[in-house]
Design a protein around this motif. Sequence first.
Motif, PDB file in Angstrom:
ATOM      1  N   VAL A   1       0.707  -1.216   0.024  1.00 42.07           N
ATOM      2  CA  VAL A   1       0.052   0.080   0.023  1.00 42.07           C
ATOM      3  C   VAL A   1       0.915   1.262   0.088  1.00 42.07           C
ATOM      4  CG1 VAL A   1      -1.728   1.277   1.649  1.00 42.07           C
ATOM      5  CG2 VAL A   1      -2.169  -0.956   1.169  1.00 42.07           C
ATOM      6  N   VAL A   2       1.906   1.337   0.856  1.00 43.22           N
ATOM      7  CA  VAL A   2       2.561   2.545   0.939  1.00 43.22           C
ATOM      8  C   VAL A   2       3.550   2.445  -0.153  1.00 43.22           C
ATOM      9  CG1 VAL A   2       2.464   2.598   3.423  1.00 43.22           C
ATOM     10  CG2 VAL A   2       4.472   1.449   2.533  1.00 43.22           C
TER      11      VAL A   2
ATOM     12  N   ILE B   1       3.483   5.931  -2.894  1.00 40.40           N
ATOM     13  CA  ILE B   1       4.587   6.574  -3.147  1.00 40.40           C
ATOM     14  C   ILE B   1       5.070   6.818  -4.614  1.00 40.40           C
ATOM     15  CG2 ILE B   1       7.171   6.849  -2.935  1.00 40.40           C
ATOM     16  CD1 ILE B   1       6.711   5.716   0.068  1.00 40.40           C
ATOM     17  N   GLN B   2       4.787   5.625  -5.246  1.00 36.12           N
ATOM     18  CA  GLN B   2       5.141   5.567  -6.874  1.00 36.12           C
ATOM     19  C   GLN B   2       4.198   6.675  -7.487  1.00 36.12           C
ATOM     20  OE1 GLN B   2       5.033   1.349  -7.340  1.00 36.12           O
ATOM     21  NE2 GLN B   2       7.101   1.150  -7.310  1.00 36.12           N
ATOM     22  N   VAL B   3       2.844   6.581  -7.041  1.00 40.44           N
ATOM     23  CA  VAL B   3       1.874   7.335  -7.761  1.00 40.44           C
ATOM     24  C   VAL B   3       1.966   8.790  -7.442  1.00 40.44           C
ATOM     25  CG1 VAL B   3       0.653   5.416  -8.439  1.00 40.44           C
ATOM     26  CG2 VAL B   3      -0.083   6.701  -6.277  1.00 40.44           C
ATOM     27  N   ARG B   4       2.569   9.035  -6.376  1.00 43.33           N
ATOM     28  CA  ARG B   4       2.839  10.252  -5.636  1.00 43.33           C
ATOM     29  C   ARG B   4       1.144  10.665  -5.180  1.00 43.33           C
ATOM     30  NH1 ARG B   4       6.850   9.089  -6.975  1.00 43.33           N
ATOM     31  NH2 ARG B   4       8.908  10.171  -8.022  1.00 43.33           N
ATOM     32  N   ALA B   5       0.624   9.826  -4.403  1.00 43.91           N
ATOM     33  CA  ALA B   5      -0.536  10.138  -3.792  1.00 43.91           C
ATOM     34  C   ALA B   5      -0.557  11.383  -3.041  1.00 43.91           C
ATOM     35  CB  ALA B   5      -1.121   8.800  -3.244  1.00 43.91           C
ATOM     36  N   ASP B   6      -1.773  11.767  -2.599  1.00 36.77           N
ATOM     37  CA  ASP B   6      -1.835  13.070  -1.775  1.00 36.77           C
ATOM     38  C   ASP B   6      -0.834  12.928  -0.541  1.00 36.77           C
ATOM     39  OD1 ASP B   6      -2.402  15.577  -0.770  1.00 36.77           O
ATOM     40  OD2 ASP B   6      -4.414  14.789   0.281  1.00 36.77           O
ATOM     41  N   GLY B   7       0.044  13.651  -0.238  1.00 33.95           N
ATOM     42  CA  GLY B   7       0.849  13.606   0.831  1.00 33.95           C
ATOM     43  C   GLY B   7       2.159  12.862   0.728  1.00 33.95           C
ATOM     44  N   TYR B   8       2.208  12.118  -0.292  1.00 31.12           N
ATOM     45  CA  TYR B   8       3.470  11.032  -0.618  1.00 31.12           C
ATOM     46  C   TYR B   8       4.582  11.888  -1.442  1.00 31.12           C
ATOM     47  CZ  TYR B   8       0.739   7.848   1.773  1.00 31.12           C
ATOM     48  OH  TYR B   8      -0.297   6.995   2.686  1.00 31.12           O
TER      49      TYR B   8
ATOM     50  N   ILE C   1       9.084   4.818   7.088  1.00 28.10           N
ATOM     51  CA  ILE C   1       8.241   4.985   8.295  1.00 28.10           C
ATOM     52  C   ILE C   1       7.278   6.361   8.242  1.00 28.10           C
ATOM     53  CG2 ILE C   1       8.819   5.894  10.848  1.00 28.10           C
ATOM     54  CD1 ILE C   1      11.252   4.177  10.658  1.00 28.10           C
ATOM     55  N   ASP C   2       7.952   7.299   7.659  1.00 23.35           N
ATOM     56  CA  ASP C   2       6.985   8.357   7.251  1.00 23.35           C
ATOM     57  C   ASP C   2       5.646   8.091   6.427  1.00 23.35           C
ATOM     58  OD1 ASP C   2       8.539  10.178   8.740  1.00 23.35           O
ATOM     59  OD2 ASP C   2       9.897  10.856   6.980  1.00 23.35           O
ATOM     60  N   ALA C   3       5.669   6.983   5.440  1.00 20.96           N
ATOM     61  CA  ALA C   3       4.805   6.547   4.656  1.00 20.96           C
ATOM     62  C   ALA C   3       3.667   5.973   5.440  1.00 20.96           C
ATOM     63  CB  ALA C   3       5.256   5.971   3.574  1.00 20.96           C
ATOM     64  N   PHE C   4       4.229   5.022   6.439  1.00 17.86           N
ATOM     65  CA  PHE C   4       3.379   4.268   7.245  1.00 17.86           C
ATOM     66  C   PHE C   4       2.521   5.031   8.017  1.00 17.86           C
ATOM     67  CE2 PHE C   4       5.668   0.150   5.980  1.00 17.86           C
ATOM     68  CZ  PHE C   4       4.580  -0.473   6.197  1.00 17.86           C
ATOM     69  N   GLN C   5       3.163   6.232   8.619  1.00 13.86           N
ATOM     70  CA  GLN C   5       2.424   7.080   9.401  1.00 13.86           C
ATOM     71  C   GLN C   5       1.318   7.986   8.717  1.00 13.86           C
ATOM     72  OE1 GLN C   5       5.989   9.293  11.071  1.00 13.86           O
ATOM     73  NE2 GLN C   5       6.078   7.921  12.842  1.00 13.86           N
ATOM     74  N   LEU C   6       1.873   8.337   7.555  1.00 11.85           N
ATOM     75  CA  LEU C   6       0.896   9.049   6.748  1.00 11.85           C
ATOM     76  C   LEU C   6      -0.331   8.349   6.355  1.00 11.85           C
ATOM     77  CD1 LEU C   6       0.111  11.562   5.257  1.00 11.85           C
ATOM     78  CD2 LEU C   6       1.135  10.816   3.449  1.00 11.85           C
TER      79      LEU C   6
ATOM     80  N   ILE D   1      -6.662   0.878  -6.661  1.00 10.48           N
ATOM     81  CA  ILE D   1      -7.287   0.807  -5.395  1.00 10.48           C
ATOM     82  C   ILE D   1      -6.386   1.223  -4.108  1.00 10.48           C
ATOM     83  CG2 ILE D   1      -8.579  -0.625  -3.619  1.00 10.48           C
ATOM     84  CD1 ILE D   1      -9.671  -2.162  -5.989  1.00 10.48           C
ATOM     85  N   MET D   2      -5.364   0.554  -4.099  1.00 13.73           N
ATOM     86  CA  MET D   2      -4.295   0.887  -2.918  1.00 13.73           C
ATOM     87  C   MET D   2      -3.606   2.475  -3.062  1.00 13.73           C
ATOM     88  SD  MET D   2      -2.138  -2.675  -2.693  1.00 13.73           S
ATOM     89  CE  MET D   2      -1.552  -2.712  -4.301  1.00 13.73           C
ATOM     90  N   ALA D   3      -3.863   3.076  -4.202  1.00 13.72           N
ATOM     91  CA  ALA D   3      -2.946   4.189  -4.389  1.00 13.72           C
ATOM     92  C   ALA D   3      -3.834   5.331  -3.721  1.00 13.72           C
ATOM     93  CB  ALA D   3      -3.142   4.720  -5.915  1.00 13.72           C
TER      94      ALA D   3
END
Length: 229
Positions: free
Chosen positions: A56-57, A61-68, A75-80, A161-163
Amino acid sequence: PLLSNIPAGAVFFAVKDATKSALKNSHTGLPKWALTSAAVAMALPPYWLIRNPSEVVKTRIQVRADGYYEGMSTIDAFQLALAQADGNSTTSGISELYQGYSENVLYGFPADIIKFVVYDYLSGGKGKSSVSPGEGAVYGALSTGVAQLVTTPLDVLRNRIMAVSKEEQDGDNKLSYVDRLAKIAKEEGVGELFAGSTPRVAKAMLSGAIQFATYEETKQKIGQLFIKK
């Protein structure tokens, strides 16, 4: 992702091989492809139970989802992802990390069934101990490439869906799996269901070669240890 892929892969092969061995010993009379299908079906749920959060994270990150963003730490990605959960409860956070879990299992079933059935066919029905690591690499690359090409539409959908978080799903989360695929084909064209298939197949062939060569080498080494004992 690597930290979760290694234990997830180990669990997958352990469950698959144990299930297939148990079915063979029970003398069910099932053909080899059916034994493989049943074994894969048993192995996929625990595999994705371990891998899904990192997938999921990684996807976001790969698609530059909102906030990524590129270079974002795991760790930051998991927290977000946890912060984007609908509500502040632990259950909501876990649910966000398992966004697309059922789609991953549904995608994995045909993809892995095709991969292992084609691999068995290419290996000529030999016992696993008689397949050299070199042969395993060639057969693994071809079987994985075929499987990934055929299941590209399922991969496109699961990544979409995961993005995004559940709150960003709009009304799509109420649609069935088939309805979502039909919607993409209707609104964006059938070709969109095979977006990125070329690099995906190339990557799959490389990973398949490594996976099966390592698998055959490991099985042979373990078998030799038992013979010596």
